[in-house]
Design an enzyme around this catalytic site. Structure first.
Site, mmCIF file in Angstrom:
data_model
loop_
_atom_site.group_PDB
_atom_site.id
_atom_site.type_symbol
_atom_site.label_atom_id
_atom_site.label_comp_id
_atom_site.label_asym_id
_atom_site.label_seq_id
_atom_site.Cartn_x
_atom_site.Cartn_y
_atom_site.Cartn_z
ATOM 1 N N ASN A 137 0.812 -1.215 0.000
ATOM 2 C CA ASN A 137 0.000 0.000 0.000
ATOM 3 C C ASN A 137 0.849 1.270 0.000
ATOM 4 O O ASN A 137 0.336 2.366 0.229
ATOM 5 C CB ASN A 137 -0.968 0.008 1.188
ATOM 6 C CG ASN A 137 -0.242 0.023 2.531
ATOM 7 O OD1 ASN A 137 0.990 0.068 2.588
ATOM 8 N ND2 ASN A 137 -1.007 -0.028 3.608
ATOM 9 N N HIS A 139 3.457 1.925 2.055
ATOM 10 C CA HIS A 139 4.030 2.377 3.320
ATOM 11 C C HIS A 139 5.537 2.141 3.365
ATOM 12 O O HIS A 139 6.058 1.227 2.731
ATOM 13 C CB HIS A 139 3.331 1.732 4.532
ATOM 14 C CG HIS A 139 3.641 0.287 4.763
ATOM 15 N ND1 HIS A 139 2.666 -0.692 4.801
ATOM 16 C CD2 HIS A 139 4.800 -0.365 5.020
ATOM 17 C CE1 HIS A 139 3.214 -1.865 5.056
ATOM 18 N NE2 HIS A 139 4.519 -1.689 5.190
ATOM 19 N N GLU A 144 1.690 4.258 7.458
ATOM 20 C CA GLU A 144 0.602 3.823 6.600
ATOM 21 C C GLU A 144 0.052 5.006 5.795
ATOM 22 O O GLU A 144 0.332 6.169 6.116
ATOM 23 C CB GLU A 144 -0.507 3.213 7.458
ATOM 24 C CG GLU A 144 -0.086 1.994 8.281
ATOM 25 C CD GLU A 144 0.012 0.713 7.456
ATOM 26 O OE1 GLU A 144 0.238 0.794 6.232
ATOM 27 O OE2 GLU A 144 -0.126 -0.378 8.042
#
Length: 266
Positions: A137, A139, A144
């Site tokens: 994603n 990160h 995050e």
């Protein structure tokens, strides 16, 4: 960014080893930022082998890890301290009193612990080379999506995708932490050099967003576009969604001439 596209994960690990070895040999008291996860394991194996063949000493090295699970004992099989001991620290001549992780137990204030970790990094003179991976994603560390680009070491709640990606490392009935302490994005950007490694098609979309997308908190790794000394090591699978790969390959060939003439680091 210096984008280096290689044939396979072995070549990614070999190139990363060259950068780490160079900074250790060049600096009198080198400070390394380290990462956990599947990607850097082959790098650590190569560094151990180089040490065990008397080609590299870690006696003067200080290390700071990117992250650690919240409220986890150092000897827990899932702790990142245990990971680092098993894959690197116990096999080299490093002073383990100079190996730091951003720990925070249940009875500790994570804000205070984060500030203390930042102070330790500053007192060590800052990080010379920060090793990074990238999550599916986008990160880096456990920053995050939606993480502030100005963030410092702090506690973060992990996304469901990250928990799912990491669940393969936990037994079915084993406790899996949902929060972690992590260096912030600004902390990472303070490193003099950053070296990100990515392999496999499962990282291709995140790699594309990191390199070709806008700088955005939704893809924390895109902040590396603002770092003047960011080296991105990719295998062909991780690079498969990048356009203009011919330019990246040619530019790297040209850049190697500079490296050969003047070394990898200033």
């Amino acid at each position: 960014m210096q984008i280096i596209i290689l044939d396979n994960p072995d070549q990614v690990a070999t190139h990363a080893e060259q950068w780490v070895t160079e900074v250790i040999k060049q600096k009198s008291t080198p400070v390394l930022g380290l990462a956990t996860g599947t990607t850097p394991i082959q790098l650590y194996k190569r560094l151990v082998q180089r040490h065990q063949t008397a080609q590299l000493s870690f006696a003067n090295v200080t290390t700071f890890n990117l992250d650690e699970y919240h409220n986890i004992a150092a000897d827990n099989a899932q702790s990142y301290r245990k990971f680092m001991k098993d894959n690197l620290f116990d096999h080299i001549d490093i002073d383990q009193n100079k190996t730091f992780l951003p720990i925070c137990q249940q009875d500790q204030n994570p804000r205070i612990q984060g500030l203390a970790y930042e102070k330790k990094i500053r007192n060590a003179g800052g990080i010379d080379l920060q090793i990074l991976g990238i999550g599916a994603n986008g990160h880096i560390g456990f920053n995050e999506p939606t993480s502030s680009l100005a963030s410092r070491t702090r506690i973060k709640t992990l996304t469901k995708q990250t928990l799912q990606d990491n669940s393969r490392l936990f037994d079915k009935d084993e406790y899996q932490p949902t929060m972690a302490m992590t260096m912030g994005i600004a902390t990472i950007l303070d490193a003099r050099y950053v070296l990100l490694m990515a392999t496999g098609t499962n990282k291709a979309a995140a790699v594309k967003q990191m390199i070709m997308g806008p700088v955005t908190a939704m893809c924390p790794a895109s902040a590396l576009q603002m770092h003047e000394n960011a080296i991105i090591l990719l295998d062909k699978e991780a690079a498969c969604e990048l356009s203009d790969q011919e330019y990246f390959i040619w530019a790297n060939q040209e850049h190697q001439k500079i490296n050969q003439a003047y070394g990898l680091f200033i």
